[in-house]
Design an enzyme around this catalytic site. Structure first.
Site, PDB file in Angstrom:
ATOM      1  N   ASP A   1      74.660 -85.063 -92.587  1.00  0.00           N
ATOM      2  CA  ASP A   1      76.026 -85.456 -92.234  1.00  0.00           C
ATOM      3  C   ASP A   1      76.890 -85.875 -93.414  1.00  0.00           C
ATOM      4  O   ASP A   1      78.097 -85.810 -93.351  1.00  0.00           O
ATOM      5  CB  ASP A   1      76.007 -86.554 -91.158  1.00  0.00           C
ATOM      6  CG  ASP A   1      74.976 -87.622 -91.443  1.00  0.00           C
ATOM      7  OD1 ASP A   1      74.535 -87.704 -92.602  1.00  0.00           O
ATOM      8  OD2 ASP A   1      74.609 -88.368 -90.518  1.00  0.00           O
TER       9      ASP A   1
ATOM     10  N   ASP B   1      67.345 -85.621 -89.235  1.00  0.00           N
ATOM     11  CA  ASP B   1      67.563 -87.013 -89.618  1.00  0.00           C
ATOM     12  C   ASP B   1      67.059 -87.878 -88.488  1.00  0.00           C
ATOM     13  O   ASP B   1      67.012 -87.453 -87.340  1.00  0.00           O
ATOM     14  CB  ASP B   1      69.069 -87.289 -89.749  1.00  0.00           C
ATOM     15  CG  ASP B   1      69.623 -86.743 -91.040  1.00  0.00           C
ATOM     16  OD1 ASP B   1      68.832 -86.492 -91.949  1.00  0.00           O
ATOM     17  OD2 ASP B   1      70.850 -86.577 -91.118  1.00  0.00           O
TER      18      ASP B   1
ATOM     19  N   ASP C   1      74.761 -84.031 -98.484  1.00  0.00           N
ATOM     20  CA  ASP C   1      73.847 -83.186 -97.720  1.00  0.00           C
ATOM     21  C   ASP C   1      74.218 -81.708 -97.795  1.00  0.00           C
ATOM     22  O   ASP C   1      73.427 -80.844 -97.438  1.00  0.00           O
ATOM     23  CB  ASP C   1      73.827 -83.610 -96.245  1.00  0.00           C
ATOM     24  CG  ASP C   1      73.087 -84.915 -96.048  1.00  0.00           C
ATOM     25  OD1 ASP C   1      72.195 -85.206 -96.867  1.00  0.00           O
ATOM     26  OD2 ASP C   1      73.392 -85.639 -95.083  1.00  0.00           O
TER      27      ASP C   1
HETATM   28  P1  ATP Z   1      68.910 -91.002 -91.601  1.00  0.00           P
HETATM   29  O1  ATP Z   1      67.705 -91.381 -90.810  1.00  0.00           O
HETATM   30  O2  ATP Z   1      69.867 -90.247 -90.795  1.00  0.00           O
HETATM   31  O3  ATP Z   1      68.609 -90.442 -92.938  1.00  0.00           O
HETATM   32  P2  ATP Z   1      69.705 -93.513 -92.745  1.00  0.00           P
HETATM   33  O4  ATP Z   1      70.864 -94.333 -92.328  1.00  0.00           O
HETATM   34  O5  ATP Z   1      68.367 -94.135 -92.730  1.00  0.00           O
HETATM   35  O6  ATP Z   1      69.767 -92.288 -91.815  1.00  0.00           O
HETATM   36  P3  ATP Z   1      71.096 -93.293 -95.167  1.00  0.00           P
HETATM   37  O7  ATP Z   1      72.385 -93.359 -94.463  1.00  0.00           O
HETATM   38  O8  ATP Z   1      70.925 -92.404 -96.326  1.00  0.00           O
HETATM   39  O9  ATP Z   1      69.962 -92.904 -94.170  1.00  0.00           O
HETATM   40  O10 ATP Z   1      70.720 -94.791 -95.579  1.00  0.00           O
HETATM   41  C1  ATP Z   1      69.674 -95.055 -96.477  1.00  0.00           C
HETATM   42  C2  ATP Z   1      69.344 -96.531 -96.485  1.00  0.00           C
HETATM   43  O11 ATP Z   1      70.457 -97.271 -96.977  1.00  0.00           O
HETATM   44  C3  ATP Z   1      69.070 -97.116 -95.113  1.00  0.00           C
HETATM   45  O12 ATP Z   1      67.749 -96.980 -94.744  1.00  0.00           O
HETATM   46  C4  ATP Z   1      69.464 -98.569 -95.284  1.00  0.00           C
HETATM   47  O13 ATP Z   1      68.402 -99.301 -95.855  1.00  0.00           O
HETATM   48  C5  ATP Z   1      70.586 -98.502 -96.286  1.00  0.00           C
HETATM   49  N1  ATP Z   1      71.878 -98.535 -95.601  1.00  0.00           N
HETATM   50  C6  ATP Z   1      72.294 -97.763 -94.583  1.00  0.00           C
HETATM   51  N2  ATP Z   1      73.542 -98.043 -94.226  1.00  0.00           N
HETATM   52  C7  ATP Z   1      73.967 -99.031 -95.033  1.00  0.00           C
HETATM   53  C8  ATP Z   1      75.186 -99.754 -95.170  1.00  0.00           C
HETATM   54  N3  ATP Z   1      76.221 -99.498 -94.410  1.00  0.00           N
HETATM   55  N4  ATP Z   1      75.247-100.709 -96.120  1.00  0.00           N
HETATM   56  C9  ATP Z   1      74.202-100.948 -96.914  1.00  0.00           C
HETATM   57  N5  ATP Z   1      73.047-100.311 -96.836  1.00  0.00           N
HETATM   58  C10 ATP Z   1      72.901 -99.354 -95.914  1.00  0.00           C
END
Ligand code: ATP
Length: 892
Positions: free
Chosen positions: A635, A326, A639
Site C-alpha cells: 500500500d 500484508d 511498495d
Molecule cells: P503490514 O503488516 O501491513 O506490513 P505494518 O503496519 O506492520 O503492516 P508498517 O506500516 O511497515 O507495517 O510498520 C512497521 C512497524 O512500524 C510496525 O510494526 C510498528 O512497529 C511501527 N509503526 C507502525 N505504524 C506506526 C506509526 N504510525 N508510528 C510509529 N510507528 C509505527
C-alpha cells in the site's frame, strides 16, 4: 502565470481562496464552469467506421468474403448476398460487443481514477481529482500523486519525485517558504508541485494554481494518444489458432478441389464444395466472445470487491500459485485497541473495546488513576501528541480518520481524560519527522512540555526504539538504560507479542531549542525510554476460511509484515497459515542470505516479519525463480517496486496510496485478503469458461469439416450448404457459447491445483475431447443424412434440412454437457445455467423460423419437415450429448 515568484499572501489573494476553509461548493461549481474539468485531453476514441473496418481485417472474415465473391461468379448470387449479410451482422455484433466490453473497462478505469484530499466549505473530504479548480486547497501525504499544479502553503519534510516531468528520478526537497525573485527552471521551484509527480515523503497543504490542460504536464501532453488495444496471451493463442485453421482450410480446399476435378466433377460444383469447407472450418464467433467474456468476468470481480485493471490480469490470476499478503488490515481487521501498557516497570491493563473512550486503567485488577504513575502520564502525552489520526463519533460507533494504530492511541488517552485537541494547543507541535516503514518510527517536536525546553517525542517499533535509548524513565526520572533493564523490557515486548499484540514503544529527548538541522540519525538516538503499549488487532474472521480455501486450491499464502515476529506468528497460527515457529523468519535474516539460499528458504517460510519494502522485492524474485505465479499486496510508496515485480500486484483500495494503486494490477475495494482469493477463483472460472466454449465451438467446426470431407470421399451430394454452415457457426452456436462463458464455475474449482501458465489452452485433454466430440457430431449428422437420402432419394433439400437440423440440435443439446469436464449434467443440474436455457431455446426458435417461414426457405434451401423427419433428427441429435457424458464417465 509565474506562481513560484509570488509569495503565499499574493497567491491566496489572487486566487481568492481561504487556506483554512477552502472554497465554497458554489464557488467550485462556478470555477469548474469557467476553467473546465481538471483532466488532460480525452484519449481519442476510434471512430465507428474504423471499428467496423477492423472487424473485416480479420483473416478468417477475408476468406469468407472471398467465398462470397466466388459464389457470385458461380452464379449463386443469393448465397453471396447471404454470406455478406451474415458477415456484416457478425461485424456489427462484434462492434457492439467490443463497445460493451470497452464501456465496462472504462467504468473500471473510472473506479480506479485519481482522487484528491481537499478542504472545501471548511471540511476535509476526498473528491474526484477531475473536479479540482484553481484556488482549491489540497492536502498531500506520502504516496499521493499530484492531482494538479500546486503552490505549497505549508510543508513538512516534503520530498517529491518529478521523473514524469523532468526525468530526474531522485526525489527533490520542497519547501513552502521558498521565494524567488528571478526565473528558475521547472526542476528548481521548491514551492511548487506539478501534476503527475509523486509525493515520496512528508506532508503539505497547497493551493491549486493550474488544472487540466493549463498544467505543465498538460502543456506537454496535448498530443492526443490513441489507447493501445491490449491483447492477452490467450487472445494471441486464439488468433494464432484461427490462422492455423484458416491456412489448413485453404490447403484442404485445394486438395478437395483438385481431387474433385480429377474425378471428373464440374469446376463450379467443386468451387461450391470448397466454399462450404472453408465456411465450415472457421470458428467465426470465437474472438468476439473471448473479449466479452473477459470483460464480463472483470465486472463480476468488481462485485466481489476486486477491480482488475488489465484484461491480462484476469488470466494470470487464475494461475496464481502464491499469495503474499500484508498482515495489518488485510489479514487482520485493522481495528486496534490498546489492552496493555508497560511503564515504570509495571504492566497496566486497559479495559474497553474499539475506539470508544470508555475504559479504565487497572493494576492487579484494581482501577488506578493515571496521574499516580508519572511515567504513564508522559507515555499518554507522547501517544496523543506524536499522532496524526483523529477519532470521530459516528452514528453507531467511534471511527478513526487516519492510521488505526494511531487511532487506538488517541482512544487510550481519552480513557484518561486527555483530549488531543486540548493537549495539542498546550504543547504545540513545531516540527516533525514523519513515519516511514523503513525507519519504523516517527518523531514530533513540541513546546512548553518542559519549561524553556523543546522536547521530541518518538514512537515506533520497540526493538528499534529500545536500541536507540540511552536512558529509561523510572518514577518520572531518567536513569541509565543498562543491559539488564533493556533485557527486561525486551522480555515484556516478546511476552506481549506472543499474545498476538502489536507493540509500540515511546521515548523522548530534550533540547534547549529546536535543533536547526533535523537529522534523523541524531534526533532519534540517545533518547529516554518511557514505555510500551500492546494493542490487539483481531484477525479477519473470513481470512481463515480464505486461507483454507487457498490450501485446497494448491495456493500458498505467505504473510509479509512490518510487525514483530512473535506477533506475526501468533496471528498466522490463529489463521491456520503457519504451524511451527520455524516457518517464520525476520527481514534482517534475509540480508544474510544469498539469492540462491533465499530461493530455497522461501519454499518453507510462511511468515516474513519485520520486513522492509526492498525485502519484498527479493522475496517476489525468489518466488518467481522457483516458478511461482505470485500475487503480492502493498500500500505504501515504497511498495511500488515489489508490486511491479509481482505477477499480480495487489493494492488496497481504502488505505492504499495513489502510487500503489497506480502500479497494481488488482485493487481491493475492501482491503480484504478474502477478496484476493475471490478474484483468483473468478480468474479460474473465467479461464475454465473460455476453455468450455472453445471446446464447444471447435469440435463443431471440426465435426463440420469431417461431415463434408467424408461425404465427398463417399461421393455423396454435399450435406450442408455454406449458408447453413454460416448460420450455424455465427448465429445458433454463439448464444450457447456466450452462455457457457457466463458459467458460475464448477463447485470444486478451488480444489484443483493451479493451472500451469505455460500450458496451452488446447492441452492434450482438450484435444482428445475435441476429437471424440467432432467424430460423434459427424457420425450423428451423416447417419441422419444417409437415412434421409434413402427415404427421399430425389428430394435433396429435405435430406439437407434433416442433416442441418440434426447438427444444430446436436450442438444445442451437447452445450449442456460442455458445462463441466468432470461432472455429469445431472450433477450440475440441467437447468442451473439460466442463460444457457434461454440461449438454446432462442437458437432453437431461430432454427424453426428458418425451416418453417416460407420466405426464408429459398434463402436457406430448407424444407418444412414433417413428424417423420423429426423422428430421424431426434434419434441422432442426442448422440454427441450422450457420448460427451460417457466420456466423462470413462475419464473418471
Ligand atoms: P503490514 O503488516 O501491513 O506490513 P505494518 O503496519 O506492520 O503492516 P508498517 O506500516 O511497515 O507495517 O510498520 C512497521 C512497524 O512500524 C510496525 O510494526 C510498528 O512497529 C511501527 N509503526 C507502525 N505504524 C506506526 C506509526 N504510525 N508510528 C510509529 N510507528 C509505527
Amino acid at each position: 502565470m509565474k506562481w513560484y515568484m509570488k509569495n503565499k499572501t499574493e497567491v491566496i489573494k489572487e486566487l481568492q481562496t481561504d487556506v483554512e476553509k477552502g472554497l465554497t461548493q458554489a464557488e467550485v461549481d462556478s470555477r469548474l464552469e469557467k476553467y473546465g474539468p481538471n483532466s488532460l485531453k480525452e484519449e481519442k476514441k476510434r471512430s465507428l467506421l474504423s471499428r467496423i473496418l477492423a472487424q473485416f481485417a480479420d483473416f478468417l472474415v477475408l476468406i469468407l468474403i472471398a467465398a462470397a465473391i466466388i459464389s457470385v461468379f458461380v452464379g449463386e448470387s443469393t448465397d453471396a448476398i447471404v454470406i455478406i449479410a451474415i458477415v456484416m451482422l457478425n461485424a456489427f455484433l462484434g462492434v457492439y460487443q467490443e463497445g460493451k466490453a470497452e464501456k465496462s473497462l472504462d467504468a473500471l478505469k473510472k473506479m480506479s481514477s485519481p482522487t484528491a484530499k481537499v478542504i472545501r466549505d471548511g471540511k476535509t473530504s476526498t473528491v474526484d481529482a477531475n473536479t479540482l479548480v484553481p484556488g482549491d486547497i489540497v492536502l498531500l501525504d506520502a504516496g499521493d500523486i499530484m492531482p494538479a499544479d500546486l503552490r505549497f502553503v505549508e510543508s513538512s519534510n516534503l520530498k517529491i519525485e518529478e521523473a514524469s516531468l523532468t526525468g530526474e528520478s531522485v526525489p527533490v526537497d520542497k519547501n513552502s517558504s521558498a521565494e524567488y525573485n528571478e526565473e528558475v527552471s521547472l526542476g528548481d521551484r521548491k514551492n511548487m508541485g506539478y501534476m503527475s509527480t509523486v509525493v515520496t515523503y512528508g506532508r503539505a497543504k497547497s493551493i491549486v494554481v493550474g488544472t487540466g490542460p493549463d498544467t505543465e504536464i498538460g502543456k506537454i501532453a496535448t498530443a492526443i494518444q490513441v489507447s493501445d488495444v491490449e491483447t492477452t496471451p490467450l487472445q494471441k493463442q486464439l488468433n494464432g489458432l484461427g490462422k492455423v485453421l484458416g491456412i489448413t482450410t485453404i490447403i484442404i480446399c485445394a486438395i478437395v478441389f483438385g481431387v474433385g476435378l480429377l474425378q471428373g466433377e464440374g469446376v463450379l460444383e467443386m468451387l461450391m464444395i470448397s466454399i462450404s469447407l472453408a465456411v465450415a472450418a472457421i470458428p467465426e464467433g470465437l474472438p468476439a466472445i473471448v473479449t466479452i467474456v473477459l470483460a464480463l468476468g472483470m465486472n463480476r470481480m468488481v462485485k466481489r470487491h476486486a477491480i482488475v485493471k488489465k484484461l491480462l490480469a484476469v488470466e494470470t490470476l487464475g494461475s496464481t500459485t502464491v499469495i503474499c499478503s500484508d498482515k495489518t488490515g488485510t489479514l487482520t481487521q485493522n481495528e486496534m485497541t490498546v489492552v496493555k501498557v508497560y511503564t515504570d516497570e509495571t504492566i497496566i491493563d486497559v479495559t474497553g473495546t474499539g475506539y470508544s473512550p470508555e475504559g479504565e486503567f487497572k493494576l492487579d485488577e484494581k482501577s488506578i488513576d493515571y496521574k499516580s504513575i508519572p511515567d504513564l502520564k508522559t507515555l499518554l502525552s507522547i501517544a496523543t501528541l506524536s499522532n496524526d489520526a483523529e477519532i470521530e463519533k459516528g452514528e453507531e460507533s467511534y471511527k478513526v480518520v487516519g492510521d488505526p494504530t494511531e487511532g487506538s492511541l488517541i482512544t487510550l488517552g481519552t480513557k484518561a481524560g486527555i483530549q488531543k485537541k486540548d493537549i495539542n494547543k498546550t504543547f504545540k507541535r513545531i516540527e516533525e519527522i514523519p513515519f516511514d516503514s523503513e525507519r519504523k518510527m516517527m518523531t514530533t517536536f513540541h513546546e512548553n512540555f518542559l519549561p524553556e525546553r523543546v522536547v521530541s517525542f518518538t514512537k515506533g517499533a520497540p526493538d528499534i526504539i529500545i536500541d536507540k535509548c540511552s536512558h529509561i524513565s523510572i518514577k518520572g526520572r531518567p536513569v541509565p538504560f543498562d543491559s539488564q533493564l533493556k533485557k527486561e523490557t525486551m522480555t515484556i515486548n516478546s511476552q506481549f507479542s506472543k499474545d498476538a499484540l502489536r507493540v509500540l514503544a515511546f521515548a523522548y529527548k530534550e533540547y534547549p531549542a529546536l535543533p536547526r538541522d533535523i537529522d534523523k540519525k541524531e534526533i532519534e538516538s540517545d533518547m529516554t525510554f518511557v514505555g510500551l503499549v500492546g494493542m490487539i488487532d483481531p484477525a479477519r474472521p473470513e481470512a481463515k476460511a480464505a486461507i483454507a480455501k487457498c490450501k485446497d486450491a494448491g495456493i500458498k499464502t505467505i504473510m509479509i509484515t512490518g510487525d514483530y515476529k512473535e506477533t506475526a506468528f501468533a496471528i498466522a497460527k490463529q489463521l491456520g497459515l503457519a504451524e511451527k515457529e520455524s516457518e517464520a523468519m525476520m527481514g534482517a535474516e534475509l540480508d544474510n542470505l544469498s539469492d540462491e539460499q533465499l530461493q530455497t528458504k522461501v519454499k518453507t517460510t510462511k511468515v516474513f516479519a519485520r520486513v522492509s519494502p526492498d525485502h519484498k522485492v527479493r522475496i517476489v524474485e525468489a518466488l518467481k525463480r522457483n516458478g511461482n505465479i505470485t500475487a503480492m499486496t502493498g500500500d505504501g510508496v515504497n511498495d511500488a517496486p515489489a508490486l511491479k515485480k509481482a505477477d499480480i500486484g495487489v493494492s488496497m483500495g481504502i488505505t492504499g496510496t495513489d502510487v500503489a494503486k497506480n502500479t497494481a494490477e488488482l485493487i481491493l475495494t475492501d482491503d480484504n485478503f478474502a477478496s484476493i482469493v475471490s478474484a483468483v477463483e473468478e480468474g479460474r472460472v473465467i479461464y475454465d469458461n473460455i476453455r468450455k466454449f472453445v471446446y464447444f465451438l471447435l469440435s463443431c467446426n471440426i465435426g463440420e469439416i469431417l461431415i463434408i470431407f467424408i461425404s465427398i470421399l463417399a461421393n455423396l451430394p454435399v450435406p450442408l450448404l455454406p449458408i447453413q454452415l454460416l448460420w450455424l457457426n455465427l448465429v445458433t452456436d454463439s448464444f450457447p457459447a456466450l452462455a457457457l462463458g457466463m458459467e458460475k464455475g464448477d463447485p470444486d474449482i478451488m480444489e484443483k491445483k493451479p493451472r500451469d501458465p505455460k500450458e496451452p489452452l488446447l492441452n492434450k485433454d482438450l484435444v482428445t475431447r475435441i476429437i471424440v466430440q467432432s467424430i460423434a457430431i459427424a457420425a450423428a449428422t451423416l447417419s441422419a443424412y444417409l437415412i434421409a437420402l434413402n427415404f427421399y432419394p430425389d428430394k435433396i433439400e429435405e435430406s439437407r434440412t434433416i442433416a442441418f437440423t440434426t447438427l444444430i440440435l446436436a450442438e444445442l443439446l451437447r452445450s449442456y454437457s460442455t458445462r463441466s469436464q468432470t461432472h455429469t449434467i445431472f450433477e450440475i443440474g440441467i437447468f442451473s445455467n439460466r442463460t444457457l436455457v434461454y440461449g438454446t431455446l432462442f437458437s432453437f426458435g431461430l432454427t424453426l423460423a428458418v425451416i418453417y417461414i416460407p420466405f426464408l426457405q429459398p434463402i436457406f434451401d430448407t424444407f418444412p419437415m414433417g413428424w417423420q423427419d423429426w423422428k430421424i433428427v431426434l434419434t441422432f441429435a442426442f448422440v454427441p450429448l450422450i457420448v460427451g457424458e460417457l466420456f466423462k464417465f470413462v475419464k473418471r
